[in-house]
Enzyme design. Sequence first.
Site, PDB file in Angstrom:
ATOM      1  N   TYR A   1      13.121  33.746   4.777  1.00  0.00           N
ATOM      2  CA  TYR A   1      14.338  34.545   4.960  1.00  0.00           C
ATOM      3  C   TYR A   1      15.456  34.045   4.047  1.00  0.00           C
ATOM      4  O   TYR A   1      16.118  34.834   3.353  1.00  0.00           O
ATOM      5  CB  TYR A   1      14.770  34.469   6.421  1.00  0.00           C
ATOM      6  CG  TYR A   1      16.039  35.233   6.743  1.00  0.00           C
ATOM      7  CD1 TYR A   1      15.978  36.595   7.014  1.00  0.00           C
ATOM      8  CD2 TYR A   1      17.277  34.594   6.784  1.00  0.00           C
ATOM      9  CE1 TYR A   1      17.137  37.305   7.318  1.00  0.00           C
ATOM     10  CE2 TYR A   1      18.428  35.289   7.082  1.00  0.00           C
ATOM     11  CZ  TYR A   1      18.358  36.646   7.349  1.00  0.00           C
ATOM     12  OH  TYR A   1      19.510  37.346   7.643  1.00  0.00           O
TER      13      TYR A   1
ATOM     14  N   SER B   1      23.284  36.458   3.482  1.00  0.00           N
ATOM     15  CA  SER B   1      23.337  35.691   4.725  1.00  0.00           C
ATOM     16  C   SER B   1      23.833  34.292   4.423  1.00  0.00           C
ATOM     17  O   SER B   1      23.654  33.779   3.306  1.00  0.00           O
ATOM     18  CB  SER B   1      21.945  35.603   5.370  1.00  0.00           C
ATOM     19  OG  SER B   1      21.925  34.669   6.433  1.00  0.00           O
TER      20      SER B   1
END
Length: 247
Positions: A153, A140
């Site tokens: 995350y 990501s």
Amino acid sequence: MDLHLKDKNIVITGAAGAIGRELAQRLLDEGANLVLHELDESSLESIAAEAQATGRTVLTVGGDVRLPETQRAIAAAGAQLGGVNGFAPAAGIYVAHPFAEMTTEQWRTTISINLDAVATLTSTLLPHIRDNASLVYFASIAGERGSRNHAHYAATKGAIVSFMRTIAIELGGRGIRANAVAPGIIESPMTNDLVAASDGELERATPLGRLGRPGEVADAVTYLLSQRSSFISGAQIDVNGGLYMAG
């Protein structure tokens, strides 16, 4: 373009999610056989039904991807197909928690799903992964730049890239490739709250001036799973409209 995926056996986790579902459809269109996993197996029924019309083999597995019994069931399905040619672990969570308020349980939940389960499932699948297979992990932009209210995350996504590159080194002697895609903000239920709160800021910050679509990520993953990317390994492909460059 023939991607040489006909009759290849691909495992996808999180297959009912926005990206996972698009990826499954593309692979079916290319003639692949699939093992599809989702927490709720019934959410895969429509994909399996569509596949029957194509003559492809689709096996479904339900359950918490963190659990050894779920991972063994996924591996057994891969073995049932005759071995695994590709693996795309798309299962993950993205929940906002300011770090100063984050509980240990919140931290560990995200780490366990987004990182630990990916590593342990890779290990469980390894005996069934064929030579010259392709493994495509989900990183990501958060793993590169950090992400406000998503320390857990971001940590998992940075770690996934290091893990992927180590796998690429260790398994390269068998012709096995490992790569990652790094999406930016993709239109999906996972990002709806974030996008709404940004009031257009995310689109304005992206050089292409818009959010990404799940199919655009699926296209990149499909390419990396295919033999058209046969000399690409250890790479991270940014699929974020240039957002990784934004100040």
